[in-house]
Write a protein that holds these residues in place. Sequence first.
Motif, PDB file in Angstrom:
ATOM      1  N   ARG A   1      -1.063   4.421  -1.573  1.00 27.87           N
ATOM      2  CA  ARG A   1      -2.468   4.277  -1.176  1.00 27.87           C
ATOM      3  C   ARG A   1      -2.590   4.274   0.345  1.00 27.87           C
ATOM      4  O   ARG A   1      -1.893   3.526   1.020  1.00 27.87           O
ATOM      5  CB  ARG A   1      -3.043   2.982  -1.745  1.00 27.87           C
ATOM      6  CG  ARG A   1      -3.109   3.023  -3.271  1.00 27.87           C
ATOM      7  CD  ARG A   1      -3.727   1.782  -3.880  1.00 27.87           C
ATOM      8  NE  ARG A   1      -4.905   1.344  -3.186  1.00 27.87           N
ATOM      9  CZ  ARG A   1      -5.195   0.051  -2.987  1.00 27.87           C
ATOM     10  NH1 ARG A   1      -4.390  -0.894  -3.429  1.00 27.87           N
ATOM     11  NH2 ARG A   1      -6.301  -0.284  -2.356  1.00 27.87           N
ATOM     12  N   GLU A   2      -3.465   5.102   0.850  1.00 27.36           N
ATOM     13  CA  GLU A   2      -3.650   5.193   2.297  1.00 27.36           C
ATOM     14  C   GLU A   2      -4.949   4.555   2.773  1.00 27.36           C
ATOM     15  O   GLU A   2      -5.132   4.354   3.971  1.00 27.36           O
ATOM     16  CB  GLU A   2      -3.596   6.657   2.741  1.00 27.36           C
ATOM     17  CG  GLU A   2      -2.226   7.272   2.510  1.00 27.36           C
ATOM     18  CD  GLU A   2      -2.062   8.604   3.208  1.00 27.36           C
ATOM     19  OE1 GLU A   2      -2.647   8.805   4.291  1.00 27.36           O
ATOM     20  OE2 GLU A   2      -1.329   9.444   2.671  1.00 27.36           O
ATOM     21  N   GLU A   3      -5.841   4.219   1.858  1.00 25.00           N
ATOM     22  CA  GLU A   3      -7.124   3.622   2.233  1.00 25.00           C
ATOM     23  C   GLU A   3      -6.887   2.277   2.930  1.00 25.00           C
ATOM     24  O   GLU A   3      -6.198   1.403   2.403  1.00 25.00           O
ATOM     25  CB  GLU A   3      -7.981   3.409   0.988  1.00 25.00           C
ATOM     26  CG  GLU A   3      -9.374   2.915   1.304  1.00 25.00           C
ATOM     27  CD  GLU A   3     -10.214   2.759   0.055  1.00 25.00           C
ATOM     28  OE1 GLU A   3     -11.019   1.819   0.018  1.00 25.00           O
ATOM     29  OE2 GLU A   3     -10.049   3.564  -0.878  1.00 25.00           O
TER      30      GLU A   3
ATOM     31  N   LEU B   1       0.831  -1.205   0.000  1.00 23.43           N
ATOM     32  CA  LEU B   1       0.000   0.000   0.000  1.00 23.43           C
ATOM     33  C   LEU B   1       0.868   1.259   0.000  1.00 23.43           C
ATOM     34  O   LEU B   1       0.620   2.200  -0.762  1.00 23.43           O
ATOM     35  CB  LEU B   1      -0.937   0.024   1.212  1.00 23.43           C
ATOM     36  CG  LEU B   1      -2.142  -0.895   1.174  1.00 23.43           C
ATOM     37  CD1 LEU B   1      -2.907  -0.830   2.490  1.00 23.43           C
ATOM     38  CD2 LEU B   1      -3.059  -0.545   0.014  1.00 23.43           C
TER      39      LEU B   1
END
Length: 135
Positions: free
Chosen positions: A105-107, A100
Motif C-alpha cells: 500500500r502506497e497511500e 504499509l
Amino acid sequence: MSPDHATTMPTRTQPEPAVLDEQALARLRELDPEGVNHLLERVVAAFLKSLDQQEQVLAQGRGAPRDLNGLRHVAHTLKSAAASLGATALSQRCAEIEALARAGREEGLAALIEAVLDDIAAARLAMQQLVQPAR
C-alpha cells in the motif's frame, strides 16, 4: 461560555514528548554501569553512522516509483535500532511504513516518510547531545 471553560481548552504549551525514552537509555547504561566500555557511545555512534544510508533510501521513497521492498527492509531495521535507543516515535512510525510496504500500500506513505525523516533529525540531534561531553 464561562471563563472556567476557556482554561480547560487544550493548549500547545505542553512540552513535546522526549525524543529519547529515558527507560530505554537506562537499560543500555545498565549493561555498562561504570561506562568503562563506552557501550552507550558506541551504540549511538553505530546508529548514527547507519542513518545516512537509511535516510537516503527513505528520502527516495517519497516519490514514484517506490521500492517497497527496500523501504520495508530499511523501516524494519531502523524500527529495531531506534527502539533499542529509546527513539520511540521514530520506531513506531517505521513500524507503520514497514506494514504499509509489506501490504503493498502506497497511500499515505509519502507523508509518513516525511514524518520519519523529521523524527530522524530529532533523534540524531538528541543522540549527539547525549554522547557529547558537557562543556
